[in-house]
Design a protein around this motif. Sequence first.
Motif, PDB file in Angstrom:
ATOM      1  N   PHE A 148      47.527  -4.425 -18.988  1.00 35.79           N
ATOM      2  CA  PHE A 148      47.178  -4.771 -20.579  1.00 35.79           C
ATOM      3  C   PHE A 148      47.414  -3.291 -21.225  1.00 35.79           C
ATOM      4  O   PHE A 148      46.604  -2.444 -20.769  1.00 35.79           O
ATOM      5  CB  PHE A 148      46.029  -5.300 -20.782  1.00 35.79           C
ATOM      6  CG  PHE A 148      45.761  -6.288 -21.558  1.00 35.79           C
ATOM      7  CD1 PHE A 148      46.076  -7.650 -21.588  1.00 35.79           C
ATOM      8  CD2 PHE A 148      45.417  -6.017 -23.091  1.00 35.79           C
ATOM      9  CE1 PHE A 148      45.978  -8.731 -22.700  1.00 35.79           C
ATOM     10  CE2 PHE A 148      45.275  -6.637 -24.036  1.00 35.79           C
ATOM     11  CZ  PHE A 148      45.793  -8.225 -23.780  1.00 35.79           C
ATOM     12  N   GLY A 149      47.920  -3.360 -22.455  1.00 30.22           N
ATOM     13  CA  GLY A 149      47.884  -2.298 -23.273  1.00 30.22           C
ATOM     14  C   GLY A 149      48.217  -0.811 -22.619  1.00 30.22           C
ATOM     15  O   GLY A 149      47.610   0.260 -23.076  1.00 30.22           O
ATOM     16  N   GLY A 150      49.291  -0.898 -21.939  1.00 30.24           N
ATOM     17  CA  GLY A 150      49.707   0.466 -21.138  1.00 30.24           C
ATOM     18  C   GLY A 150      48.938   0.753 -20.123  1.00 30.24           C
ATOM     19  O   GLY A 150      49.062   1.821 -19.538  1.00 30.24           O
ATOM     20  N   GLN A 151      47.804   0.082 -19.607  1.00 32.57           N
ATOM     21  CA  GLN A 151      46.977   0.382 -18.449  1.00 32.57           C
ATOM     22  C   GLN A 151      47.093  -0.569 -17.435  1.00 32.57           C
ATOM     23  O   GLN A 151      47.325  -2.003 -17.557  1.00 32.57           O
ATOM     24  CB  GLN A 151      45.677   0.601 -18.885  1.00 32.57           C
ATOM     25  CG  GLN A 151      45.261   1.513 -20.148  1.00 32.57           C
ATOM     26  CD  GLN A 151      45.591   2.957 -19.639  1.00 32.57           C
ATOM     27  OE1 GLN A 151      45.167   3.304 -18.472  1.00 32.57           O
ATOM     28  NE2 GLN A 151      45.896   3.727 -20.369  1.00 32.57           N
ATOM     29  N   ILE A 152      47.081  -0.217 -16.149  1.00 34.70           N
ATOM     30  CA  ILE A 152      46.971  -1.163 -14.969  1.00 34.70           C
ATOM     31  C   ILE A 152      45.520  -1.252 -14.277  1.00 34.70           C
ATOM     32  O   ILE A 152      45.133  -0.021 -14.000  1.00 34.70           O
ATOM     33  CB  ILE A 152      48.033  -0.910 -13.809  1.00 34.70           C
ATOM     34  CG1 ILE A 152      49.269  -0.920 -14.460  1.00 34.70           C
ATOM     35  CG2 ILE A 152      47.530  -1.492 -12.600  1.00 34.70           C
ATOM     36  CD1 ILE A 152      49.806  -2.252 -14.697  1.00 34.70           C
ATOM     37  N   HIS A 153      44.741  -2.234 -14.412  1.00 33.13           N
ATOM     38  CA  HIS A 153      43.292  -1.866 -14.001  1.00 33.13           C
ATOM     39  C   HIS A 153      43.139  -3.123 -12.792  1.00 33.13           C
ATOM     40  O   HIS A 153      43.495  -4.063 -12.913  1.00 33.13           O
ATOM     41  CB  HIS A 153      42.154  -2.367 -14.920  1.00 33.13           C
ATOM     42  CG  HIS A 153      42.460  -1.390 -16.295  1.00 33.13           C
ATOM     43  ND1 HIS A 153      42.111  -0.223 -16.115  1.00 33.13           N
ATOM     44  CD2 HIS A 153      42.626  -1.709 -17.622  1.00 33.13           C
ATOM     45  CE1 HIS A 153      41.786   0.393 -17.438  1.00 33.13           C
ATOM     46  NE2 HIS A 153      42.452  -0.349 -18.222  1.00 33.13           N
ATOM     47  N   PRO A 154      42.298  -2.677 -11.970  1.00 33.52           N
ATOM     48  CA  PRO A 154      41.959  -3.492 -10.904  1.00 33.52           C
ATOM     49  C   PRO A 154      40.973  -4.576 -11.572  1.00 33.52           C
ATOM     50  O   PRO A 154      40.470  -4.364 -12.356  1.00 33.52           O
ATOM     51  CB  PRO A 154      40.943  -2.490  -9.777  1.00 33.52           C
ATOM     52  CG  PRO A 154      41.515  -1.288  -9.873  1.00 33.52           C
ATOM     53  CD  PRO A 154      41.815  -1.298 -11.508  1.00 33.52           C
ATOM     54  N   ALA A 155      41.155  -5.896 -11.038  1.00 28.97           N
ATOM     55  CA  ALA A 155      40.412  -7.024 -11.606  1.00 28.97           C
ATOM     56  C   ALA A 155      38.993  -6.975 -11.302  1.00 28.97           C
ATOM     57  O   ALA A 155      38.336  -7.163 -12.493  1.00 28.97           O
ATOM     58  CB  ALA A 155      41.010  -8.504 -11.110  1.00 28.97           C
ATOM     59  N   ARG A 156      38.589  -6.350 -10.237  1.00 31.01           N
ATOM     60  CA  ARG A 156      37.071  -6.215  -9.891  1.00 31.01           C
ATOM     61  C   ARG A 156      36.304  -5.373 -10.912  1.00 31.01           C
ATOM     62  O   ARG A 156      36.850  -4.283 -11.167  1.00 31.01           O
ATOM     63  CB  ARG A 156      36.939  -5.944  -8.515  1.00 31.01           C
ATOM     64  CG  ARG A 156      35.695  -5.648  -8.149  1.00 31.01           C
ATOM     65  CD  ARG A 156      35.331  -5.360  -6.654  1.00 31.01           C
ATOM     66  NE  ARG A 156      35.774  -6.570  -5.935  1.00 31.01           N
ATOM     67  CZ  ARG A 156      34.479  -7.445  -5.742  1.00 31.01           C
ATOM     68  NH1 ARG A 156      33.254  -7.172  -6.014  1.00 31.01           N
ATOM     69  NH2 ARG A 156      34.944  -8.490  -5.053  1.00 31.01           N
ATOM     70  N   GLY A 157      35.491  -5.741 -11.699  1.00 32.77           N
ATOM     71  CA  GLY A 157      34.532  -5.070 -12.340  1.00 32.77           C
ATOM     72  C   GLY A 157      35.232  -4.628 -13.776  1.00 32.77           C
ATOM     73  O   GLY A 157      35.078  -3.524 -14.394  1.00 32.77           O
ATOM     74  N   LEU A 158      36.250  -5.730 -14.161  1.00 37.29           N
ATOM     75  CA  LEU A 158      36.791  -5.453 -15.417  1.00 37.29           C
ATOM     76  C   LEU A 158      36.149  -6.402 -16.233  1.00 37.29           C
ATOM     77  O   LEU A 158      35.738  -7.383 -16.137  1.00 37.29           O
ATOM     78  CB  LEU A 158      38.220  -5.955 -15.317  1.00 37.29           C
ATOM     79  CG  LEU A 158      39.191  -5.467 -16.353  1.00 37.29           C
ATOM     80  CD1 LEU A 158      39.470  -3.859 -16.456  1.00 37.29           C
ATOM     81  CD2 LEU A 158      40.624  -5.984 -16.293  1.00 37.29           C
ATOM     82  N   VAL A 159      36.017  -5.985 -17.861  1.00 29.59           N
ATOM     83  CA  VAL A 159      35.753  -6.565 -18.737  1.00 29.59           C
ATOM     84  C   VAL A 159      36.585  -6.565 -20.222  1.00 29.59           C
ATOM     85  O   VAL A 159      37.072  -5.510 -20.442  1.00 29.59           O
ATOM     86  CB  VAL A 159      34.155  -6.171 -19.339  1.00 29.59           C
ATOM     87  CG1 VAL A 159      33.128  -6.563 -18.392  1.00 29.59           C
ATOM     88  CG2 VAL A 159      34.157  -4.803 -19.763  1.00 29.59           C
ATOM     89  N   LYS A 160      36.595  -7.523 -20.894  1.00 32.43           N
ATOM     90  CA  LYS A 160      37.182  -7.652 -22.429  1.00 32.43           C
ATOM     91  C   LYS A 160      36.163  -6.872 -23.140  1.00 32.43           C
ATOM     92  O   LYS A 160      35.057  -7.335 -23.559  1.00 32.43           O
ATOM     93  CB  LYS A 160      37.485  -8.662 -22.806  1.00 32.43           C
ATOM     94  CG  LYS A 160      38.288  -8.741 -24.171  1.00 32.43           C
ATOM     95  CD  LYS A 160      38.662  -9.939 -24.809  1.00 32.43           C
ATOM     96  CE  LYS A 160      39.637  -9.913 -26.041  1.00 32.43           C
ATOM     97  NZ  LYS A 160      39.963 -11.136 -26.601  1.00 32.43           N
TER      98      LYS A 160
END
Length: 309
Positions: A148-160
């Motif tokens: 999302f938005g040019g970033q790759i983040h692990p799902a765990r511990g992610l927030v909008k």
Amino acid sequence: MNASEIALVATGGTIACEADATGALVPRRTAAELIESAGVDVPCRPVDVRAVDSSSMTLADVDALIAVVHEQLADPSVAGVVVTHGTDSLAETAFALDLFHSDPRPVVVTGAQRAADAEEPDGPGNVRAAMEHIVSGGDLSKGVVVAFGGQIHPARGLVKADTHALDAFRPTVGNGAVAPVRPDPIAPVALAGATIPVVAAWAGADGSIVDAVAALKPDGIVVEGLGSGNVSDEMGQALHRAIDAGIPVVITTVVPGGKVEFAYGGAGGGATLGSRGAIPGGWLRAGQARIALAAAVSAGVDPRTLIGG
């Protein structure tokens, strides 16, 4: 079918939305249309599951999506799966997929902040990034990820963390902190059927809401606490009563970043709640903690094993 085929599983959300005659956004774009608009040059398989605003995604919907993703991965011709999803509950669904993801092939969740018929939609770029992550092999140690938005983040511990920004998703782990440990995935279990309400704390709250929720005999309660996992004394006393009644309680925080670690005394302090049996949410915020607790209840395991450290 091509051995490097990517399955795109569509569930609706802003990425699929177009404005209707009144200007209201309605999810209409199909998986095939999302693939076409992304302009990718890899073989893709469109799979339509739902066309819904993600604020309406039920646990039964999440169960159905998990089943579809696993069905796609059962096909050896599939190199990975992209899931398109509304942003309101994207982090929760991605986390649910991650809890049960033991396949070595990548699963990437993405969406958009702008509608598909916007002047400059961000969805196509996010889909391309998700597919590029799969083609590159990704970092499989991170489990399910969000592109999302040019970033790759692990799902765990992610927030909008932003209602409109194109890079809306943020990890709760700050710079320099040790990343969350991803527990071993478990075999899929049904999330639907588990009743896990989320109760928000506020300064000086009494215990009436917690008592009312506990009277419903839920399978667990997630508390969106303050600071590092604290509530008022009266709310804390009500949580003591819920725990004594055998209701699992997980304490998270409204704070966007940082880990919930119990430290404070008093009836509503994290240390006291922990001594009574409450579980700290660690890096998870309320939505993901609810998913973890529902999975733990269904699987018959200690929620701590899914919440992780």
